[in-house]
Design an enzyme around this catalytic site. Structure first.
Site, PDB file in Angstrom:
ATOM      1  CG  ASP A 102     -36.431 -11.498  63.469  1.00 64.91           C
ATOM      2  OD1 ASP A 102     -37.459 -10.814  63.340  1.00 64.91           O
ATOM      3  OD2 ASP A 102     -35.624 -11.339  64.386  1.00 64.91           O
ATOM      4  CB  THR A 103     -34.334 -16.673  59.877  1.00 63.96           C
ATOM      5  OG1 THR A 103     -33.956 -17.339  61.084  1.00 63.96           O
ATOM      6  CG2 THR A 103     -33.378 -15.514  59.648  1.00 63.96           C
TER       7      THR A 103
END
Length: 393
Positions: free
Chosen positions: A165-166
């Site tokens: 996600d990051t």
């Protein structure tokens, strides 16, 4: 004020990828208006470890919260009006969702041709998998990350953070910055299409070309990178210590620190390729040396001989470390409901337009409804109250 203090961002979407992109832009000075569903708001408000769920205090910082029910026409119209006042829209819904709500890029660009739309999804906005549901862990698996993480005699593992996600959010942020530069020259907005699996794939180094040219498939290798030696976490009398001495000159200095300078001339260890072939044996030699010393003693030796090395930190060690303190890598933020809370600072450091935490995370969904809707759209108190009663906000 931050480098992006003249940029307004509308953040739609929940959990990690979209909101982390918004956090990055907000840290750099952008005015981030986060749209949350009425009621409980973003599920991130309940994420985290320990009795108090404080992860929201990081990902929600530098944002103003507006509630909006995007599943009703009135909410979609409100979102359209807010987006018309924005420079950037961030969304991480399943592809096709914006289009279903009448908020497609084509429609939004009719009213706001300079709008930059950062779209984060599992598989991207097109292709045969685009309609599938996707989370960061799935992107890590398909992007090649999960297969190579862990010990070789165990199933694929994961990192202790949501790296898929990051990474997706970070590439989305980079795309937004590039698109803002393009808009400066042309006035044109555009779509930034970032897929979770592609963001992971981007950091997989030589994994694909090594297979294409050599037929080599990377496997799980535990705490080492195969062929990169010595570079590992080594055991000391009272803990563990990371040493990276895989470059020829640096390994020669490590050999001196170990009191075995002859290792640098040994044909088994003299070159990068030779050390890679004898990696296990070399790690055993380094472990024998570190095992006879304390962490502090090994650290001092690596400093004396200019060897890249470092302690294996947890949060307590980070908070106490004088270098972290001098660089303000961890700051204390006065939150709205939890008092002072330590968290990571904004990065990277810019000398002329420093990033930072200008406002704490909003404590309640819709906290800034009146402020934002009156400021941007000219709504008065009666209009806002009517929308609240109708369940639009």
């Amino acid at each position: 004020m931050g480098a992006l203090d003249d940029i307004r961002v509308v953040e739609m979407g929940q959990l990690l990828a979209g909101p982390f992109c918004g956090q990055l832009l907000g840290d750099m000075g952008a005015d981030v208006i986060k749209i949350e569903p009425p009621g409980a708001g973003d599920p991130m408000r309940l994420w985290g470890q320990g009795d108090e769920k404080v992860q929201w205090e990081v990902i929600g910082r530098n944002k103003r919260s507006v509630t909006c029910n995007l599943r009703v026409p009135e909410g979609q119209e409100l979102a359209r009006k807010l987006i018309a006042k924005a420079d950037v829209l961030i969304e991480n819904f399943k592809p096709g969702t914006l289009e279903k709500w009448g908020l497609s890029p084509e429609e939004l660009h009719k009213e706001n041709p300079g709008l930059i739309i950062a779209r984060m999804s599992g598989y991207g906005q097109d292709g045969p998998y685009s309609g599938r549901a996707g989370f960061g862990g799935i992107g890590e698996a398909m992007g090649g990350w999960r297969y190579i993480v862990g010990d070789p005699d165990r199933p694929p593992a994961r990192m202790g953070v949501s790296i898929g996600d990051t990474l997706c959010a970070s590439y989305g942020c980079m795309g937004v910055l590039a698109a803002l530069h393009h808009r400066e020259k042309t006035g044109q907005g555009q779509v930034v299409d970032t897929a979770l699996y592609e963001a992971v794939l981007q950091v997989m180094e030589g994994l694909v070309p090594e297979y294409d040219r050599n037929g080599f498939i990377r496997e799980r290798s535990g705490s080492i990178l195969p062929g990169i030696a010595p570079s590992n976490v080594y055991k000391c009398k009272d803990g563990h210590f990371m040493i990276g001495a895989n470059k020829d000159e640096i390994f020669a200095r490590l050999a001196q620190a170990m009191g075995q300078p002859e290792l640098a001339d040994d044909p088994k260890y003299a070159t990068h390729i030779a050390r890679g072939k004898n990696q296990t044996e070399l790690d055993d030699l380094v472990n024998a040396w570190t095992g006879s010393l304390t962490v502090a003693e090994v650290e001092q030796a690596t400093i004396d001989y200019s060897i890249p090395a470092g302690k294996v930190y947890r949060a307590p060690e980070m908070i106490e470390d004088p270098h972290f303190q001098a660089r303000e890598a961890i700051i204390e933020v006065e939150t709205e409901t939890r008092g002072k809370l330590k968290m990571q600072n904004a990065f990277p450091k810019l000398s002329q337009t420093p990033s930072g935490v200008r406002r704490p995370a909003p404590s309640t969904p819709g906290q800034h409804n009146e402020e934002v809707l009156s400021e941007l759209l000219g709504y008065d108190a009666k209009m806002i109250e009517a929308m609240q009663e109708a369940g639009v906000i």
